[in-house]
Design a protein around this motif. Structure first.
Motif, PDB file in Angstrom:
ATOM      1  N   PHE A  99       4.437   1.508   3.322  1.00 59.46           N
ATOM      2  CA  PHE A  99       4.664   2.795   2.668  1.00 59.46           C
ATOM      3  C   PHE A  99       6.122   3.200   2.833  1.00 59.46           C
ATOM      4  CE2 PHE A  99       4.484   7.360   2.029  1.00 59.46           C
ATOM      5  CZ  PHE A  99       3.668   7.441   0.915  1.00 59.46           C
ATOM      6  N   VAL A 100       6.770   3.601   1.754  1.00 57.34           N
ATOM      7  CA  VAL A 100       8.202   3.894   1.778  1.00 57.34           C
ATOM      8  C   VAL A 100       8.416   5.304   2.326  1.00 57.34           C
ATOM      9  CG1 VAL A 100      10.333   3.998   0.439  1.00 57.34           C
ATOM     10  CG2 VAL A 100       8.506   2.395  -0.232  1.00 57.34           C
ATOM     11  N   LYS A 132      -1.479  -3.123 -11.464  1.00 58.98           N
ATOM     12  CA  LYS A 132      -0.100  -2.724 -11.718  1.00 58.98           C
ATOM     13  C   LYS A 132       0.792  -3.872 -12.173  1.00 58.98           C
ATOM     14  CE  LYS A 132      -0.060   1.449  -8.932  1.00 58.98           C
ATOM     15  NZ  LYS A 132       0.696   2.283  -7.980  1.00 58.98           N
ATOM     16  N   VAL A 160      13.222   6.492   0.062  1.00 56.64           N
ATOM     17  CA  VAL A 160      12.913   6.623  -1.362  1.00 56.64           C
ATOM     18  C   VAL A 160      14.189   6.763  -2.177  1.00 56.64           C
ATOM     19  CG1 VAL A 160      11.795   8.058  -3.109  1.00 56.64           C
ATOM     20  CG2 VAL A 160      10.606   7.553  -0.974  1.00 56.64           C
ATOM     21  N   PHE A 180       8.074   0.128  -7.663  1.00 55.58           N
ATOM     22  CA  PHE A 180       7.872   1.103  -6.592  1.00 55.58           C
ATOM     23  C   PHE A 180       6.424   1.559  -6.568  1.00 55.58           C
ATOM     24  CE2 PHE A 180       7.745   5.434  -4.933  1.00 55.58           C
ATOM     25  CZ  PHE A 180       8.463   5.303  -3.746  1.00 55.58           C
ATOM     26  N   GLY A 181       5.897   1.736  -5.353  1.00 52.89           N
ATOM     27  CA  GLY A 181       4.576   2.332  -5.196  1.00 52.89           C
ATOM     28  C   GLY A 181       3.548   1.351  -4.669  1.00 52.89           C
ATOM     29  N   TYR A 182       2.308   1.828  -4.599  1.00 50.83           N
ATOM     30  CA  TYR A 182       1.222   0.980  -4.119  1.00 50.83           C
ATOM     31  C   TYR A 182       1.121  -0.279  -4.976  1.00 50.83           C
ATOM     32  CZ  TYR A 182      -0.519   4.877  -1.280  1.00 50.83           C
ATOM     33  OH  TYR A 182      -0.655   5.874  -0.350  1.00 50.83           O
ATOM     34  N   GLY A 226       6.835  -0.861  -1.533  1.00 51.19           N
ATOM     35  CA  GLY A 226       5.546  -0.196  -1.583  1.00 51.19           C
ATOM     36  C   GLY A 226       4.530  -0.826  -0.653  1.00 51.19           C
ATOM     37  N   GLU A 227       3.432  -0.119  -0.498  1.00 52.56           N
ATOM     38  CA  GLU A 227       2.363  -0.561   0.387  1.00 52.56           C
ATOM     39  C   GLU A 227       1.415  -1.480  -0.389  1.00 52.56           C
ATOM     40  OE1 GLU A 227      -0.532   1.326   3.820  1.00 52.56           O
ATOM     41  OE2 GLU A 227       0.623   2.639   2.506  1.00 52.56           O
ATOM     42  N   VAL A 235       5.428   7.557 -10.855  1.00 53.87           N
ATOM     43  CA  VAL A 235       6.622   6.747 -10.616  1.00 53.87           C
ATOM     44  C   VAL A 235       7.643   6.970 -11.728  1.00 53.87           C
ATOM     45  CG1 VAL A 235       7.505   4.396 -10.368  1.00 53.87           C
ATOM     46  CG2 VAL A 235       5.346   5.032  -9.290  1.00 53.87           C
TER      47      VAL A 235
END
Length: 370
Positions: free
Chosen positions: A254-255, A201, A260, A194-196, A226-227, A282
């Motif tokens: 973007f969520v 990452k 979410v 989850f997330g950018y 995620g974006e 996160v």
């Protein structure tokens, strides 16, 4: 603004105001970067549960120094005692220095990262100037606190923590969430990234680990929500090339807040295979949904994990090692024990506790200045 740091700032402001009686004003960013760099993406999002409002409006633009001067002028004329500046990238160092010089007030740095995840944005000389001007630093992990203390042993600092975000799944069950995502199989764990999406990452390592996981858990599913700040097609090609197409579901972009809860409730565990990290919001979101986390040993991530209870700390340097760590986790995972451990962690890492520690530190800084 979109993103975890913006939400963190808003929630901390609310806790300082409601629980500690701090009278405060926000001076948020309107934009961090020129629109050209964002290719039509939106900069803003509605804040979940944003029922607390503060005076002021978003006027700061990181790439427009004149907006810094206007903000400093407003701060100086508004009669404050102290300025708190969030810091996560070296690009913010000049702004922090200007606030100290132009307002004449003590500036406390709320340090999410000490070193920028993108190394080109670290700007160590500007950061050194910022910390020499700072009246104090608040850190959110032992990892970052040790970095600051090592380089600036005489600087007033306070180690605090990143609190758990309280979730509101609205009665959504894991089964219902999985149906919304089109996940029908139930003979394997559901993992969430989850997330950018940025290179540091380690999503590529997790994708490459999927064939190893599928050999043990034929029904394993990975949801990527995620974006993307890298070409999304690069990851689609990677998923296809490793033969993981039936095991990976991608939700690029973007969520939104309403989704979410769906992606977290659908997951058995949230995976953070980061190459570099300080701490991560996160992890705290996952705990808000009582979901365990599987994290790499990068930076301060492991500080937020009670290994074997709230999650697991694994070697994520290679796909096979990451897969082995995930397999070991599910081999001994007790869902109810995990939930009890996460609830205990949440009690110790609340927003009220963070606000109390932060308010005490700010009072010390102001009292010393007086």
């Amino acid at each position: 603004m979109k993103g975890g740091i913006s939400r963190f700032s808003h929630d901390l402001a609310g806790a300082l105001h409601e629980q500690q009686g701090v009278c405060l004003r926000l001076y948020p960013f309107r934009r961090l970067y020129p629109r050209l760099l964002f290719s039509g993406r939106s900069f803003a999002e509605p804040l979940p549960g944003a029922d607390i409002s503060f005076p002021g409006q978003a006027t700061l633009e990181l790439f427009r120094p004149l907006s810094w001067l206007r903000c400093a002028r407003d701060i100086r004329s508004d009669g404050h005692d102290v300025v708190v500046v969030s810091f996560w990238s070296g690009l913010l160092a000049p702004l922090s220095v200007l606030m100290a010089v132009m307002t004449g007030l003590p500036v406390v740095i709320l340090m999410h990262n000490y070193r920028s995840h993108e190394r080109l944005l670290d700007l160590p000389l500007l950061k050194r100037l910022m910390l020499k001007r700072a009246a104090g630093v608040v850190t959110l992990s032992g990892y970052v606190h040790r970095q600051v203390a090592s380089d600036y042993p005489g600087l007033r600092s306070r180690r605090l923590f990143h609190p758990v975000y309280e979730s509101q799944p609205a009665g959504l069950t894991a089964l219902a969430a999985r149906k919304r995502l089109g996940i029908e199989r139930h003979d394997g764990p559901v993992l969430l990234f989850f997330g950018y999406v940025r290179h540091y990452k380690g999503l590529d390592v997790l994708v490459r680990a999927m064939p190893h996981l599928a050999s043990v858990f034929p029904g394993v599913q990975l949801v990527i929500a995620g974006e993307f700040f890298e070409p999304v097609e690069r990851y689609r090609s990677l998923v296809s090339s490793v033969g993981a197409g039936s095991h990976v579901r991608m939700l690029p972009g973007f969520v939104p807040d309403e989704m979410v809860s769906v992606v977290f409730m659908a997951a058995d565990a949230v995976v953070l295979p980061y190459r570099r990290a300080s701490q991560s919001g996160v992890v705290q979101q996952a705990y808000g949904y009582e979901r365990p986390v599987i994290v790499s040993r990068a930076g301060g991530l492991s500080e937020s994990v009670v290994d074997g209870k709230t999650g697991s700390v694994v070697d994520a340097s290679l796909p096979g090692l990451l897969a082995s760590g995930i397999i070991r986790f599910f081999g001994s995972w007790d869902r109810e024990r995990s939930r009890r451990a996460i609830r205990a962690y949440r009690q110790q890492h609340s927003w009220d506790r963070l606000a109390s520690g932060c308010a005490d530190f700010l009072r010390e800084v102001v009292d010393e200045r007086c």
